[in-house]
Design an enzyme around this catalytic site. Sequence first.
Site, PDB file in Angstrom:
ATOM      1  CG  HIS A  39      10.534 -29.522  54.715  1.00 53.98           C
ATOM      2  ND1 HIS A  39       9.790 -30.045  55.747  1.00 53.98           N
ATOM      3  CD2 HIS A  39      11.442 -30.479  54.392  1.00 53.98           C
ATOM      4  CE1 HIS A  39      10.242 -31.259  56.037  1.00 53.98           C
ATOM      5  NE2 HIS A  39      11.246 -31.545  55.234  1.00 53.98           N
ATOM      6  CG  HIS A 130       9.203 -36.114  48.531  1.00 56.08           C
ATOM      7  ND1 HIS A 130      10.519 -36.546  48.445  1.00 56.08           N
ATOM      8  CD2 HIS A 130       8.836 -36.272  49.834  1.00 56.08           C
ATOM      9  CE1 HIS A 130      10.905 -36.968  49.630  1.00 56.08           C
ATOM     10  NE2 HIS A 130       9.904 -36.801  50.514  1.00 56.08           N
TER      11      HIS A 130
HETATM   12  P1  2AM Z   1      10.542 -37.159  54.261  1.00 56.98           P
HETATM   13  O1  2AM Z   1       9.715 -35.935  54.420  1.00 56.98           O
HETATM   14  O2  2AM Z   1      10.351 -37.816  52.930  1.00 56.98           O
HETATM   15  O3  2AM Z   1      10.409 -38.104  55.425  1.00 56.98           O
HETATM   16  C1  2AM Z   1      13.805 -34.241  57.951  1.00 56.98           C
HETATM   17  O4  2AM Z   1      13.786 -35.510  58.496  1.00 56.98           O
HETATM   18  C2  2AM Z   1      13.632 -34.303  56.457  1.00 56.98           C
HETATM   19  O5  2AM Z   1      14.702 -35.053  55.885  1.00 56.98           O
HETATM   20  C3  2AM Z   1      12.337 -34.933  55.983  1.00 56.98           C
HETATM   21  O6  2AM Z   1      11.786 -34.105  54.965  1.00 56.98           O
HETATM   22  C4  2AM Z   1      12.742 -36.256  55.412  1.00 56.98           C
HETATM   23  O7  2AM Z   1      12.069 -36.652  54.271  1.00 56.98           O
HETATM   24  C5  2AM Z   1      14.159 -36.004  54.987  1.00 56.98           C
HETATM   25  N1  2AM Z   1      14.924 -37.238  54.964  1.00 56.98           N
HETATM   26  C6  2AM Z   1      15.552 -37.733  53.880  1.00 56.98           C
HETATM   27  N2  2AM Z   1      16.182 -38.868  54.174  1.00 56.98           N
HETATM   28  C7  2AM Z   1      15.932 -39.120  55.469  1.00 56.98           C
HETATM   29  C8  2AM Z   1      16.296 -40.176  56.348  1.00 56.98           C
HETATM   30  N3  2AM Z   1      17.057 -41.201  55.953  1.00 56.98           N
HETATM   31  N4  2AM Z   1      15.831 -40.114  57.600  1.00 56.98           N
HETATM   32  C9  2AM Z   1      15.049 -39.083  58.005  1.00 56.98           C
HETATM   33  N5  2AM Z   1      14.693 -38.060  57.230  1.00 56.98           N
HETATM   34  C10 2AM Z   1      15.113 -38.081  55.966  1.00 56.98           C
END
Ligand code: 2AM
Length: 181
Positions: A39, A130
């Site tokens: 996602h 991303h």
């Molecule tokens: P990531 O894929 O780059 O880790 C669920 O955790 C989603 O929220 C993930 O896609 C994650 O991104 C995103 N996300 C953004 N900020 C976050 C944070 N501070 N902690 C955890 N997840 C985060």
Amino acid sequence: MRLFYAVFLPEEVRAALVEAQTKVRPFRGWKPVPPHQLHLTLLFLGERPEEELPDYLALGHRLARLEAPFRARLRGTGYFPNEGTPRVWFAKAEAEGFLRLAEGLRAGVEELLGEEAVRIPGWDKPFKPHITLARRKAPAPRVPPVLFGLEWPVEGFALVRSELKPKGPVYTVLEKFSLRG
Ligand code: 2AM
């Protein structure tokens, strides 16, 4: 409840990403994201009290009524952080629409939470659209970049619940919002 807004992907985009994931599969330190969980996060809300859920649903519906469907492009792969030891391997996605949605959600959450919004983890970080392909759990090498030449129509987004389990996060789509602007 740990919550975030995200865009899920059509089958052909998922297939291209799953194909790219074969590059890290030989290395046990890289943990690929399961195909159905791939996602693009629009806004991470972190742990929120359950009674706020109706507000986040209403915000999603309101924004979806304002914003029109759009086309997105999948670019190459990259790492977070880019320098030093990578934690995440991702595919970059591009579309003005992602920025509009992320900005609209952010403004809406700011309106709902006021000053408290700054306490959301990552609130101060710039939005970089991303799709996380794999997370690095133990030493593992960087792999050569993968380039994608794919476009796809984005017709909606979702509010998602994330439950952290020993085997990895479990995502549940709580509500889908169709873009109708
Ligand atoms: P990531 O894929 O780059 O880790 C669920 O955790 C989603 O929220 C993930 O896609 C994650 O991104 C995103 N996300 C953004 N900020 C976050 C944070 N501070 N902690 C955890 N997840 C985060």
